[in-house]
Design a protein around this motif. Structure first.
Motif, PDB file in Angstrom:
ATOM      1  N   ASP A 284       0.812  -1.215   0.000  1.00  0.00           N
ATOM      2  CA  ASP A 284       0.000   0.000   0.000  1.00  0.00           C
ATOM      3  C   ASP A 284       0.847   1.266   0.000  1.00  0.00           C
ATOM      4  O   ASP A 284       0.320   2.357   0.067  1.00  0.00           O
ATOM      5  CB  ASP A 284      -0.951   0.008   1.198  1.00  0.00           C
ATOM      6  CG  ASP A 284      -0.220  -0.075   2.520  1.00  0.00           C
ATOM      7  OD1 ASP A 284       0.967  -0.445   2.519  1.00  0.00           O
ATOM      8  OD2 ASP A 284      -0.837   0.206   3.556  1.00  0.00           O
ATOM      9  N   ARG A 285       2.150   1.121  -0.111  1.00  0.00           N
ATOM     10  CA  ARG A 285       3.030   2.295  -0.128  1.00  0.00           C
ATOM     11  C   ARG A 285       3.110   2.866  -1.541  1.00  0.00           C
ATOM     12  O   ARG A 285       3.715   2.282  -2.415  1.00  0.00           O
ATOM     13  CB  ARG A 285       4.432   1.909   0.339  1.00  0.00           C
ATOM     14  CG  ARG A 285       4.488   1.668   1.825  1.00  0.00           C
ATOM     15  CD  ARG A 285       5.896   1.644   2.339  1.00  0.00           C
ATOM     16  NE  ARG A 285       6.576   2.883   2.018  1.00  0.00           N
ATOM     17  CZ  ARG A 285       7.780   2.938   1.452  1.00  0.00           C
ATOM     18  NH1 ARG A 285       8.420   1.841   1.146  1.00  0.00           N
ATOM     19  NH2 ARG A 285       8.349   4.093   1.205  1.00  0.00           N
ATOM     20  N   THR A 286       2.466   3.953  -1.755  1.00  0.00           N
ATOM     21  CA  THR A 286       2.561   4.676  -3.023  1.00  0.00           C
ATOM     22  C   THR A 286       2.957   6.111  -2.708  1.00  0.00           C
ATOM     23  O   THR A 286       2.211   7.037  -2.962  1.00  0.00           O
ATOM     24  CB  THR A 286       1.229   4.625  -3.789  1.00  0.00           C
ATOM     25  OG1 THR A 286       0.200   5.086  -2.927  1.00  0.00           O
ATOM     26  CG2 THR A 286       0.896   3.226  -4.259  1.00  0.00           C
ATOM     27  N   SER A 287       4.151   6.247  -2.139  1.00  0.00           N
ATOM     28  CA  SER A 287       4.581   7.546  -1.629  1.00  0.00           C
ATOM     29  C   SER A 287       5.394   8.367  -2.623  1.00  0.00           C
ATOM     30  O   SER A 287       5.847   9.451  -2.295  1.00  0.00           O
ATOM     31  CB  SER A 287       5.400   7.330  -0.357  1.00  0.00           C
ATOM     32  OG  SER A 287       6.463   6.444  -0.605  1.00  0.00           O
ATOM     33  N   CYS A 288       5.607   7.863  -3.829  1.00  0.00           N
ATOM     34  CA  CYS A 288       6.353   8.638  -4.823  1.00  0.00           C
ATOM     35  C   CYS A 288       5.460   9.740  -5.394  1.00  0.00           C
ATOM     36  O   CYS A 288       4.243   9.609  -5.455  1.00  0.00           O
ATOM     37  CB  CYS A 288       6.841   7.727  -5.946  1.00  0.00           C
ATOM     38  SG  CYS A 288       8.056   6.526  -5.416  1.00  0.00           S
ATOM     39  N   SER A 289       6.071  10.796  -5.843  1.00  0.00           N
ATOM     40  CA  SER A 289       5.289  11.889  -6.430  1.00  0.00           C
ATOM     41  C   SER A 289       4.878  11.576  -7.865  1.00  0.00           C
ATOM     42  O   SER A 289       3.968  12.195  -8.399  1.00  0.00           O
ATOM     43  CB  SER A 289       6.092  13.190  -6.375  1.00  0.00           C
ATOM     44  OG  SER A 289       7.312  13.024  -7.082  1.00  0.00           O
TER      45      SER A 289
ATOM     46  N   ASN B  68       4.756   4.970  -8.817  1.00  0.00           N
ATOM     47  CA  ASN B  68       3.824   4.258  -7.947  1.00  0.00           C
ATOM     48  C   ASN B  68       3.225   3.049  -8.648  1.00  0.00           C
ATOM     49  O   ASN B  68       3.061   1.987  -8.049  1.00  0.00           O
ATOM     50  CB  ASN B  68       2.716   5.191  -7.477  1.00  0.00           C
ATOM     51  CG  ASN B  68       3.206   6.183  -6.461  1.00  0.00           C
ATOM     52  OD1 ASN B  68       4.101   5.891  -5.683  1.00  0.00           O
ATOM     53  ND2 ASN B  68       2.619   7.369  -6.468  1.00  0.00           N
TER      54      ASN B  68
END
Length: 145
Positions: free
Chosen positions: A56-61, A66
């Motif tokens: 669930d980590r979609t922390s890229c801009s 992502n």
């Protein structure tokens, strides 16, 4: 409208489950097994994908980054699912959580030797869960075919 009820009595006490629905033309067992339990199973798969594989980590801009991250996590999920399916049918490894598989079977030290025609992996002589690991590694070619 009708109610589907399931009651179990065991050493830990009673376990009651109720499903209230307005679906017609289906048996109570079919509603419970095919609709209610499968929905819960799907939720458990999503939960293990998020918790044990950090999917669930979609922390890229960047949306592309992502998307690629989720693609890699989907591949990791497939590999863990396949590893679990190689375990004996009646073993606890067949239903083990991904975190257990990762910590007990995947996360071990090994020596990798690259040769011209093959890759040789030397595992330590004393590893935890060595019997199941050798069993699963022996069945690994089934994933390729």
């Amino acid at each position: 409208m009708f109610t589907v009820a399931r009651v179990e009595a065991g050493p830990d006490g009673t376990d009651s489950r109720f499903v209230v629905t307005n679906l017609e033309g289906r048996s109570a067992r079919m509603i419970y097994d095919d609709i209610y339990c499968r929905r819960g199973q799907a939720e458990n798969h999503i939960k293990s994908w998020k918790i044990h594989l950090a999917a669930d980590r979609t922390s890229c801009s960047s949306a592309t980054a992502n998307q690629f991250r989720l693609f890699l996590h989907a591949g990791a999920y497939w590999l863990m699912w396949s590893l679990r399916s190689l375990a004996p049918k009646r073993s606890t490894w067949r239903v083990a959580q991904f975190d257990t598989l990762r910590l007990k079977l995947v996360k071990i030290a090994a020596r990798v030797i690259e040769m011209k025609t093959r890759i040789k992996v030397q595992l330590p002589s004393t590893a935890p869960c060595q019997e199941i690991l050798s069993f699963i590694l022996g069945r690994l070619p089934r994933l390729v075919t």
